[in-house]
Enzyme design. Sequence first.
Site, PDB file in Angstrom:
ATOM      1  N   ASP A 168      -0.089 -11.503  -7.240  1.00  0.00           N
ATOM      2  CA  ASP A 168       0.353 -11.312  -5.859  1.00  0.00           C
ATOM      3  C   ASP A 168       1.694 -10.601  -5.792  1.00  0.00           C
ATOM      4  OD1 ASP A 168       0.686 -11.371  -3.174  1.00  0.00           O
ATOM      5  OD2 ASP A 168       0.954 -13.525  -3.002  1.00  0.00           O
ATOM      6  N   ASP A 366       0.467  -3.513  -1.445  1.00  0.00           N
ATOM      7  CA  ASP A 366       0.226  -4.940  -1.607  1.00  0.00           C
ATOM      8  C   ASP A 366      -1.085  -5.178  -2.346  1.00  0.00           C
ATOM      9  OD1 ASP A 366       0.700  -7.738  -1.157  1.00  0.00           O
ATOM     10  OD2 ASP A 366      -0.834  -7.669   0.393  1.00  0.00           O
TER      11      ASP A 366
END
Length: 486
Positions: A168, A366
């Site tokens: 992440d 992301d």
Amino acid sequence: MARFLFFFFAIFVALFPLAFSRSLSETATHALLDVSAALRQAQAVLSFDPETVKPLGQQGVQQILANSSSFSLQLHARDSLYKTSHKDYKSLVLSRLERESARVDALTTKLQLALSGVKKSDLQPVLTEVRPEDLSTPIVSGTSQGSGEYFSRVGVGQPAKLFYMVLDTGSDINWLQCKPCEDCYEQSDPIFDPSASSSYKPLSCSSQQCTSLHNGACRGGRCLYQVAYGDGSYTVGDLATDTVSFGSSGAVNNVALGCGHNNEGLFVAAAGLLGLGGGPLSLNSQIKASSFSYCLVDRDSGKSSTLEFNSAPPGDSVTTALLKNSKMDTFYYIGINGMSVGGKPLSFPSSLFAMDASGNGGIIVDSGTAITRLQTQAYNSLRDAFASMTQHLPSASSVALFDTCYDLSSQHVVRVPTVSFQFSDGKSLSLPAKNYLIPVDSAGTFCFAFAPTTSSLSIIGNVQQQGTRVSFDLANSRVGFSSNKC
């Protein structure tokens, strides 16, 4: 005759891939989408057996000297590790979109909290026994772990125990579920027992790592962490240090991570999370990595790739500036000033992707958001240009957040306009057709995989990154993209 031509075309591409790709890049206006291959893969993911994925074994560990050596981890798509319960591909797609919508909301909320000047002292820590209703403080993590789509296998403790952890880039805190569990969700590996690790050490409230938490508390002299997510998921526990190992590549001592005793939400299969953001508690910051990179395989494939630290980027990488937001050090902003469709620049102001002096706006890369989000004006311009150049394709009804879809059930290969990002330093990155026209069912419905957002923050999602090695050169503040490097 049509079948013969398709067969001949496939043989030509297989035998002369370089010549074929070169001819496409010379025009930079159109790309080919293999509809048949995409539908076969969509069907296969429903029956994929995670047992066929061979995890990394308990391999020897050597000490890593920060900044002196490179090392890597295997990287797996979520659905290659967790057998889906969905009976059809469309329901699988809808569940993915639902997960990531919560994540996008959490990312934008985290940014707004930072921009509005919310400080640690403004947040109310959890001081008593943690219950779900106690977690009413503002969202401070910025990620919905339920939308985590890519996993790495890492070792924690001495002796090392292996766990699947979500990759992440939108989060900083590393954490995993720990015994004893007050409330733990089901994971694919046994839950970590800190008492079985000789290198596990709880952190004090006065430690530097504890004071770096955005939302922490103190109990009995021990540092507590709390992370709440946009979909109601959360993790709460002790902040500690332990040894983190990377297969045969090596290990790092005294990595700060959360030992979660109270965890709930859409964290299916994963033991926890590897935070790869830009903040001081992220894994890459703690090990003082000069760079890291990943290549995200197609989520519908059973293949794996690598997450690499301190390795040189591919020589053919298209690079642009890695920008800093003084109000939000977690996110990776990049310099983009436009887009093109079919080789034609879109007519919207470059300011739509710019970050202003107060930290509003900008565009980030992301790993956990699936679908690229663009400000509405930019999205409308992109969608309208793409739709005007694909009028030869039969249209289909909208699906979830996708408003531009096509019925390709009778097609084998289709020619579509190329979508490209224009970087601020004059370079451009053209996306493969399969990264922006994706199947949403197994019957042949494909949708244009971008979506609008009312937020000032734009996000390049992982569908658009699939098959591309994304390299973050932290030492030189550059980010690079290299196609077909998985």
